[in-house]
Design an enzyme around this catalytic site. Sequence first.
Site, PDB file in Angstrom:
ATOM      1  CB  SER A 196      -0.717  -0.180   1.436  1.00  0.00           C
ATOM      2  OG  SER A 196      -0.933   1.153   1.730  1.00  0.00           O
ATOM      3  CG  HIS A 253      -3.319  -1.709  -1.569  1.00  0.00           C
ATOM      4  ND1 HIS A 253      -4.720  -2.707  -2.287  1.00  0.00           N
ATOM      5  CD2 HIS A 253      -4.247  -0.969  -0.516  1.00  0.00           C
ATOM      6  CE1 HIS A 253      -6.151  -1.932  -0.632  1.00  0.00           C
ATOM      7  NE2 HIS A 253      -5.397  -1.466  -0.549  1.00  0.00           N
ATOM      8  CG  ASP A 263      -4.586   2.247   0.593  1.00  0.00           C
ATOM      9  OD1 ASP A 263      -6.330   1.143   0.742  1.00  0.00           O
ATOM     10  OD2 ASP A 263      -4.207   1.911   1.445  1.00  0.00           O
ATOM     11  CG  MET A 302      -8.180   6.921   2.953  1.00  0.00           C
ATOM     12  SD  MET A 302      -7.416   6.507   4.142  1.00  0.00           S
ATOM     13  CE  MET A 302      -6.376   5.316   4.159  1.00  0.00           C
ATOM     14  CG  HIS A 345      -9.048  -0.229   0.025  1.00  0.00           C
ATOM     15  ND1 HIS A 345      -8.556  -0.436   1.141  1.00  0.00           N
ATOM     16  CD2 HIS A 345     -10.357  -0.025   0.264  1.00  0.00           C
ATOM     17  CE1 HIS A 345      -9.279  -0.877   2.176  1.00  0.00           C
ATOM     18  NE2 HIS A 345     -10.625  -0.032   1.556  1.00  0.00           N
ATOM     19  CG  MET A 395     -11.312   2.701   2.593  1.00  0.00           C
ATOM     20  SD  MET A 395      -9.689   2.841   3.448  1.00  0.00           S
ATOM     21  CE  MET A 395      -8.754   3.069   1.697  1.00  0.00           C
ATOM     22  CG  MET A 445     -11.396  -3.367   5.648  1.00  0.00           C
ATOM     23  SD  MET A 445      -9.912  -2.887   4.553  1.00  0.00           S
ATOM     24  CE  MET A 445      -8.667  -1.763   5.521  1.00  0.00           C
ATOM     25  N   GLY A 470      -1.008   1.589   9.204  1.00  0.00           N
ATOM     26  CA  GLY A 470       0.000   0.917  10.321  1.00  0.00           C
ATOM     27  C   GLY A 470      -0.483   0.614  12.257  1.00  0.00           C
ATOM     28  CG  ASP A 510      -6.174  -3.261   3.259  1.00  0.00           C
ATOM     29  OD1 ASP A 510      -5.053  -2.849   4.200  1.00  0.00           O
ATOM     30  OD2 ASP A 510      -6.367  -2.448   2.273  1.00  0.00           O
ATOM     31  N   GLY A 556       1.515  -2.447   4.020  1.00  0.00           N
ATOM     32  CA  GLY A 556       1.975  -0.705   4.306  1.00  0.00           C
ATOM     33  C   GLY A 556       3.087  -0.477   4.877  1.00  0.00           C
TER      34      GLY A 556
HETATM   35  C1  DX5 Z   1      -6.178   1.042   6.008  1.00  0.00           C
HETATM   36  C2  DX5 Z   1      -6.193   1.344   4.077  1.00  0.00           C
HETATM   37  C3  DX5 Z   1      -4.649  -0.459   4.280  1.00  0.00           C
HETATM   38  C4  DX5 Z   1      -3.151   0.519   4.831  1.00  0.00           C
HETATM   39  C5  DX5 Z   1      -2.912  -0.302   5.351  1.00  0.00           C
HETATM   40  O1  DX5 Z   1      -7.242   2.069   5.828  1.00  0.00           O
HETATM   41  O2  DX5 Z   1      -7.247   0.400   3.772  1.00  0.00           O
HETATM   42  O3  DX5 Z   1      -3.954  -0.214   2.581  1.00  0.00           O
HETATM   43  O4  DX5 Z   1      -2.690   0.648   4.145  1.00  0.00           O
HETATM   44  O5  DX5 Z   1      -1.562  -0.403   6.017  1.00  0.00           O
HETATM   45  P1  DX5 Z   1      -0.737  -1.752   7.532  1.00  0.00           P
HETATM   46  O6  DX5 Z   1      -0.483  -2.438   6.229  1.00  0.00           O
HETATM   47  O7  DX5 Z   1       0.329  -0.648   7.907  1.00  0.00           O
HETATM   48  O8  DX5 Z   1      -1.834  -1.455   8.000  1.00  0.00           O
HETATM   49 ZN    ZN Z   2      -6.401  -0.647   1.834  1.00  0.00          ZN
END
Ligand code: DX5
Ligand code: ZN
Length: 230
Positions: free
Chosen positions: A8, A33, A35, A37, A66, A68, A137, A145, A179, A201
Amino acid sequence: MTFRIAPSILSANFAKLGEEVANVIASGADWIHFDVMDNHYVPNLTIGPLVCEAIRPCTTAPIDVHLMVKPVDRIVPDFAKAGANIITFHPEASEHIDRTLGLIRDSGCQAGLVFNPATPLNWMDHVMDKLDMVLLMSVNPGFGGQSFIPGTLDKLREARAKIDAYTARTGRQILLEIDGGVKVDNIAEIARAGADTFVAGSAVFGAGKDSDPQRYNSVLGELRTALAGV
Ligand code: DX5
Ligand code: ZN
């Protein structure tokens, strides 16, 4: 079983995003990936179609978008035009899930549904024929993180059973992606529970020194070694 690793870019260095994308794929990652948001469906704000378009020339690897965001439909064609290969969204964010899945596929992309930790899997039951991927998820969406929520392992087994039953009936494959909180020390257990595609990520982009162009080789190698033991 073929496993895919999808770093990610949420945890990448945004000042050098094109380089980060090229380096992580050169280091052995399979997908990017991406993200998205909107500070509405989730409490954070990230990147949109312009950034997808900007990184598209940096790799031939699939870009896994992805979403969101709420609403979903307006932005789907923009991501398709920006070079997305896979587009997933949260069922709670769309008024008409079947229509949104159709819209993604009509735009030339593969389509998937994303399930939050508390979202029941039966949202997929009547749209299996329009799904190319299911994404579970293992954290609440919005931030990189966070720690992997252990209950996701049982949910993965449940999703695996639904997908396998569908594939046995129709011969059609659906990928099962995970994820959130995926690390070297839990990826094997997650794979054994049924995931075949792994977003990571902070585990990937947090690794190594910023000055080393090969810095993602070792963490991706460790993730692969863990998967090879499954
Ligand atoms: C969270 C994202 C993830 C995130 C994962 O809402 O959809 O893709 O970047 O990050 P890590 O691997 O650090 O949990
Ligand atoms: Zn994601």
